[in-house]
Design a protein around this motif. Sequence first.
Motif, PDB file in Angstrom:
ATOM      1  N   THR A   1       4.071  10.117  -6.736  1.00  0.00           N
ATOM      2  CA  THR A   1       5.200  10.559  -7.548  1.00  0.00           C
ATOM      3  C   THR A   1       4.790  10.671  -9.020  1.00  0.00           C
ATOM      4  O   THR A   1       5.236  11.577  -9.727  1.00  0.00           O
ATOM      5  CB  THR A   1       6.405   9.610  -7.418  1.00  0.00           C
ATOM      6  OG1 THR A   1       5.941   8.286  -7.577  1.00  0.00           O
ATOM      7  CG2 THR A   1       7.107   9.746  -6.099  1.00  0.00           C
ATOM      8  N   ALA A   2       3.903   9.744  -9.460  1.00  0.00           N
ATOM      9  CA  ALA A   2       3.445   9.805 -10.852  1.00  0.00           C
ATOM     10  C   ALA A   2       2.675  11.094 -11.089  1.00  0.00           C
ATOM     11  O   ALA A   2       2.846  11.764 -12.106  1.00  0.00           O
ATOM     12  CB  ALA A   2       2.564   8.593 -11.162  1.00  0.00           C
ATOM     13  N   GLU A   3       1.844  11.426 -10.115  1.00  0.00           N
ATOM     14  CA  GLU A   3       1.040  12.639 -10.248  1.00  0.00           C
ATOM     15  C   GLU A   3       1.947  13.885 -10.231  1.00  0.00           C
ATOM     16  O   GLU A   3       1.812  14.789 -11.046  1.00  0.00           O
ATOM     17  CB  GLU A   3       0.025  12.690  -9.090  1.00  0.00           C
ATOM     18  CG  GLU A   3      -0.852  13.928  -9.049  1.00  0.00           C
ATOM     19  CD  GLU A   3      -1.873  13.993 -10.182  1.00  0.00           C
ATOM     20  OE1 GLU A   3      -2.045  12.994 -10.892  1.00  0.00           O
ATOM     21  OE2 GLU A   3      -2.472  15.072 -10.376  1.00  0.00           O
ATOM     22  N   LEU A   4       2.887  13.871  -9.310  1.00  0.00           N
ATOM     23  CA  LEU A   4       3.751  15.043  -9.161  1.00  0.00           C
ATOM     24  C   LEU A   4       4.707  15.214 -10.339  1.00  0.00           C
ATOM     25  O   LEU A   4       5.114  16.331 -10.656  1.00  0.00           O
ATOM     26  CB  LEU A   4       4.543  14.950  -7.846  1.00  0.00           C
ATOM     27  CG  LEU A   4       3.704  15.143  -6.587  1.00  0.00           C
ATOM     28  CD1 LEU A   4       4.553  14.966  -5.348  1.00  0.00           C
ATOM     29  CD2 LEU A   4       3.040  16.511  -6.574  1.00  0.00           C
TER      30      LEU A   4
ATOM     31  N   ILE B   1      -3.160  -7.330  -7.948  1.00  0.00           N
ATOM     32  CA  ILE B   1      -4.527  -6.802  -8.056  1.00  0.00           C
ATOM     33  C   ILE B   1      -4.505  -5.270  -8.011  1.00  0.00           C
ATOM     34  O   ILE B   1      -5.203  -4.600  -8.761  1.00  0.00           O
ATOM     35  CB  ILE B   1      -5.417  -7.364  -6.913  1.00  0.00           C
ATOM     36  CG1 ILE B   1      -5.645  -8.870  -7.122  1.00  0.00           C
ATOM     37  CG2 ILE B   1      -6.759  -6.633  -6.839  1.00  0.00           C
ATOM     38  CD1 ILE B   1      -6.262  -9.571  -5.943  1.00  0.00           C
ATOM     39  N   MET B   2      -3.673  -4.740  -7.117  1.00  0.00           N
ATOM     40  CA  MET B   2      -3.620  -3.276  -6.944  1.00  0.00           C
ATOM     41  C   MET B   2      -2.732  -2.596  -7.985  1.00  0.00           C
ATOM     42  O   MET B   2      -2.610  -1.366  -7.981  1.00  0.00           O
ATOM     43  CB  MET B   2      -3.088  -2.938  -5.551  1.00  0.00           C
ATOM     44  CG  MET B   2      -4.043  -3.299  -4.436  1.00  0.00           C
ATOM     45  SD  MET B   2      -3.282  -3.017  -2.838  1.00  0.00           S
ATOM     46  CE  MET B   2      -3.172  -1.246  -2.850  1.00  0.00           C
ATOM     47  N   GLU B   3      -2.095  -3.401  -8.809  1.00  0.00           N
ATOM     48  CA  GLU B   3      -1.136  -2.880  -9.787  1.00  0.00           C
ATOM     49  C   GLU B   3      -0.076  -2.034  -9.086  1.00  0.00           C
ATOM     50  O   GLU B   3       0.371  -0.997  -9.590  1.00  0.00           O
ATOM     51  CB  GLU B   3      -1.842  -2.070 -10.885  1.00  0.00           C
ATOM     52  CG  GLU B   3      -2.752  -2.919 -11.747  1.00  0.00           C
ATOM     53  CD  GLU B   3      -3.494  -2.113 -12.791  1.00  0.00           C
ATOM     54  OE1 GLU B   3      -3.216  -0.912 -12.915  1.00  0.00           O
ATOM     55  OE2 GLU B   3      -4.339  -2.689 -13.474  1.00  0.00           O
ATOM     56  N   ALA B   4       0.252  -2.446  -7.898  1.00  0.00           N
ATOM     57  CA  ALA B   4       1.274  -1.728  -7.125  1.00  0.00           C
ATOM     58  C   ALA B   4       2.607  -2.430  -7.314  1.00  0.00           C
ATOM     59  O   ALA B   4       2.648  -3.612  -7.668  1.00  0.00           O
ATOM     60  CB  ALA B   4       0.903  -1.734  -5.647  1.00  0.00           C
ATOM     61  N   SER B   5       3.672  -1.690  -7.087  1.00  0.00           N
ATOM     62  CA  SER B   5       4.977  -2.316  -7.254  1.00  0.00           C
ATOM     63  C   SER B   5       5.212  -3.312  -6.125  1.00  0.00           C
ATOM     64  O   SER B   5       4.764  -3.121  -5.001  1.00  0.00           O
ATOM     65  CB  SER B   5       6.072  -1.264  -7.272  1.00  0.00           C
ATOM     66  OG  SER B   5       5.931  -0.423  -6.161  1.00  0.00           O
ATOM     67  N   LEU B   6       5.897  -4.407  -6.458  1.00  0.00           N
ATOM     68  CA  LEU B   6       6.169  -5.465  -5.492  1.00  0.00           C
ATOM     69  C   LEU B   6       7.155  -4.943  -4.445  1.00  0.00           C
ATOM     70  O   LEU B   6       7.882  -3.989  -4.698  1.00  0.00           O
ATOM     71  CB  LEU B   6       6.783  -6.657  -6.218  1.00  0.00           C
ATOM     72  CG  LEU B   6       5.858  -7.355  -7.211  1.00  0.00           C
ATOM     73  CD1 LEU B   6       6.653  -8.340  -8.036  1.00  0.00           C
ATOM     74  CD2 LEU B   6       4.735  -8.063  -6.487  1.00  0.00           C
TER      75      LEU B   6
ATOM     76  N   LYS C   1       3.833   5.549  -5.385  1.00  0.00           N
ATOM     77  CA  LYS C   1       3.866   5.519  -6.859  1.00  0.00           C
ATOM     78  C   LYS C   1       2.841   6.512  -7.429  1.00  0.00           C
ATOM     79  O   LYS C   1       3.146   7.285  -8.335  1.00  0.00           O
ATOM     80  CB  LYS C   1       3.534   4.095  -7.325  1.00  0.00           C
ATOM     81  CG  LYS C   1       3.532   3.905  -8.823  1.00  0.00           C
ATOM     82  CD  LYS C   1       3.047   2.505  -9.165  1.00  0.00           C
ATOM     83  CE  LYS C   1       2.558   2.431 -10.597  1.00  0.00           C
ATOM     84  NZ  LYS C   1       1.848   1.185 -10.850  1.00  0.00           N
ATOM     85  N   MET C   2       1.643   6.474  -6.860  1.00  0.00           N
ATOM     86  CA  MET C   2       0.601   7.377  -7.337  1.00  0.00           C
ATOM     87  C   MET C   2       1.003   8.828  -7.143  1.00  0.00           C
ATOM     88  O   MET C   2       0.828   9.674  -8.015  1.00  0.00           O
ATOM     89  CB  MET C   2      -0.700   7.105  -6.580  1.00  0.00           C
ATOM     90  CG  MET C   2      -1.427   5.915  -7.143  1.00  0.00           C
ATOM     91  SD  MET C   2      -3.056   5.751  -6.460  1.00  0.00           S
ATOM     92  CE  MET C   2      -3.807   7.277  -6.902  1.00  0.00           C
TER      93      MET C   2
ATOM     94  N   MET D   1       0.844  -1.212   0.000  1.00  0.00           N
ATOM     95  CA  MET D   1       0.000   0.000   0.000  1.00  0.00           C
ATOM     96  C   MET D   1       0.874   1.256   0.000  1.00  0.00           C
ATOM     97  O   MET D   1       0.583   2.222  -0.703  1.00  0.00           O
ATOM     98  CB  MET D   1      -0.904   0.015   1.245  1.00  0.00           C
ATOM     99  CG  MET D   1      -1.984  -1.035   1.232  1.00  0.00           C
ATOM    100  SD  MET D   1      -3.372  -0.578   0.182  1.00  0.00           S
ATOM    101  CE  MET D   1      -4.221   0.570   1.227  1.00  0.00           C
ATOM    102  N   ASN D   2       1.908   1.224   0.808  1.00  0.00           N
ATOM    103  CA  ASN D   2       2.830   2.367   0.850  1.00  0.00           C
ATOM    104  C   ASN D   2       3.456   2.597  -0.524  1.00  0.00           C
ATOM    105  O   ASN D   2       3.540   3.727  -1.004  1.00  0.00           O
ATOM    106  CB  ASN D   2       3.937   2.134   1.882  1.00  0.00           C
ATOM    107  CG  ASN D   2       3.433   2.310   3.292  1.00  0.00           C
ATOM    108  OD1 ASN D   2       2.273   2.655   3.487  1.00  0.00           O
ATOM    109  ND2 ASN D   2       4.278   2.061   4.257  1.00  0.00           N
ATOM    110  N   ASN D   3       3.883   1.469  -1.130  1.00  0.00           N
ATOM    111  CA  ASN D   3       4.480   1.569  -2.467  1.00  0.00           C
ATOM    112  C   ASN D   3       3.482   2.150  -3.457  1.00  0.00           C
ATOM    113  O   ASN D   3       3.809   2.981  -4.297  1.00  0.00           O
ATOM    114  CB  ASN D   3       4.922   0.186  -2.961  1.00  0.00           C
ATOM    115  CG  ASN D   3       6.143  -0.311  -2.221  1.00  0.00           C
ATOM    116  OD1 ASN D   3       6.744   0.429  -1.452  1.00  0.00           O
ATOM    117  ND2 ASN D   3       6.520  -1.555  -2.439  1.00  0.00           N
ATOM    118  N   TRP D   4       2.239   1.671  -3.324  1.00  0.00           N
ATOM    119  CA  TRP D   4       1.191   2.098  -4.252  1.00  0.00           C
ATOM    120  C   TRP D   4       0.925   3.597  -4.110  1.00  0.00           C
ATOM    121  O   TRP D   4       0.849   4.338  -5.096  1.00  0.00           O
ATOM    122  CB  TRP D   4      -0.073   1.285  -3.954  1.00  0.00           C
ATOM    123  CG  TRP D   4      -1.262   1.644  -4.780  1.00  0.00           C
ATOM    124  CD1 TRP D   4      -1.405   1.470  -6.126  1.00  0.00           C
ATOM    125  CD2 TRP D   4      -2.471   2.241  -4.317  1.00  0.00           C
ATOM    126  NE1 TRP D   4      -2.634   1.913  -6.528  1.00  0.00           N
ATOM    127  CE2 TRP D   4      -3.315   2.394  -5.431  1.00  0.00           C
ATOM    128  CE3 TRP D   4      -2.934   2.647  -3.069  1.00  0.00           C
ATOM    129  CZ2 TRP D   4      -4.591   2.943  -5.327  1.00  0.00           C
ATOM    130  CZ3 TRP D   4      -4.206   3.192  -2.979  1.00  0.00           C
ATOM    131  CH2 TRP D   4      -5.017   3.334  -4.099  1.00  0.00           C
TER     132      TRP D   4
END
Lengths: 374, 254
Positions: free
Chosen positions: A45-48, A329-334, A42-43, A36-39
Amino acid sequence: MLDIVFRNLSTRKVRTFLCMLAVLAGVFLIGVTVVMNNWMTKMMTAELARYMGKIYVQQGGSSYPPFDSSLSQDTAIKLLARTDLMLNQSASAPLIFIRTKRGMMPFMPADEMVIGIPVGQETILLGKAGAAQGVDHFPAGEQGNVALLGSTIAKQFDIVPGDEIQVNNVGVRVIGVLEESSMDSVNIAAIMPLEAVQRIFDKKDLVSSILITPNDVRQAGALAEQLRSEYPSLAVVTQEDMLAEAEEVMRQPLFYMSSMGVTGIVVAMIVIMSTMFMAVSERTREIGILRALGAQKRKIFGLVLGEALVLAMAGIPPAFALVYIMSAIMEASLPTPAQIAQIIGAALFAAIAGGCFPAWRAVHVEPLEALRYE
Amino acid sequence: MSTIIETRNVRKVYGMNGVNVEAVRGIDLAIKTGEFLAIIGPSGSGKSSLLYLLGAMDRPTEGEVLFEAQNIAKMNDRQRTDLRAKKIGFIFQTFNLLPTLTAIENVEISMRLGGMPRGERWRRAGELLQKVGLAERTRHLPRHLSGGERQRVSIARAIANRPLLLLADEPTGNLDSKMGTDILELLRAIATDDGQTVVMVTHDFRAASYADRVLVLRDGRIRGETRLQGAKDSNQALRQLLNLELLRYTEKGA
């Protein structure tokens, strides 16, 4: 003595299984926290990343997105008209941001919003996102109640060009649905002509912020500094400021999630401790026999602790399998190798911390006392 | 024959629910290497307490227990544990086998604790089980063995490290008479053929008749002693001992 450990575990299958399950749950909780933290990171940093090189000038003391910022449009126009600043005038514009629905997560400031932008300058905001349906820009001179809808919001409400939506109880005609943008704020927005938004929300001659694009991305820092010194009453927000603010906003949810992970490990530790404590109580006689046969205290300690560690190790692989499924499922980084090592370390810590007290109790079993159970 | 273990004015007091119980009251005893000694006495006479003192499982409240001239009372836990692992074997009335280990593993573990190399201990465990007549039962768990078989495993385990002293606490107490006889003959053979010192605690005169020497213990003190080995008629010697006991009961009754 590892063979005895495995024999004990295989003999007491139900207990072993339940203990493994507790470790699995604990490790899974930590793993999910990490994912969740990674997700979220990621969101964020991607947005920023979309804001790189851009500067937002807004009311002093306001945060980004500047829903709570209010500037006079006159100030904005004068600032943008300055030729002595290193700004790209064609790629800079006054904007108005209105939040129409609050975000579910603290790091998502809004779920729905309205953005007002001067007609003809839409590309400053939309970037390369074209129209999925209808048009991707306002007709020249349009100041009516028309909107371009972001892809997420259009999909959510199944809206197509020609439909009418209600914005602050005013009917607005949708003239285009945009392709998915790299900026999440565009995907959840109804983008309207600046004047129309000012009219609907009764913000005549007011804007939320001024989006400034420097002539050269590398000059962003220097330009921001110049603006800060010349307009001390305004807030000059750069990508770095947004990052710092986002991190501040995310600190609390990250803390809660980390607490969840720590709770998982504490629960696993308590389960291991109580299980091993029970195991030691049940096996007092066996421990006494081993002591009578000449097992040193350190061997007994190792036996109990070894059992706790094997239980923890057995719970780790299935927990990781679940974490990997969850992250897919969350498409989050491992989890990174360092994070994997941390999770395994936490599980082993739980096993050692949970196993130490029962092991200490086992060590203090006197052979004679144990054999008196006869 | 040299003395392997001796006690000097040994006392053992247990605190039970705030009351001190004196289980062993000043016993002086010397046991020779290769001797088969039986300690006989009624329940509560202190015979098991004495056995555990001899076996370094407990420390005396007063007095000395000298194992090869080393005072067990002054040894720390690690030293006493090491002594038990390498020089003392135990046979218990309730066998005390580890329930999750097979017969051969139960024998092997005592050698592992005694520090014997891996290959040797598995070979010896097999040989010992063969010696006690359990060659076909090596892979069985204790719960799948009869009482007599379990006690044989227990004996194999006790002698696995070639201990200098073998202590048996009521080894036939949970066995029928046929199995009990088999076990006693095995203990007798261990003392006679292997030259190992055996100390057996029992309340059964028939079991005691297998020993070289019999001590009668009552109220924590040695009340009588007879030597069966070398006696012209061991049955007569035992009968005398029995008469001594009967006399005591008669006196008490009077």
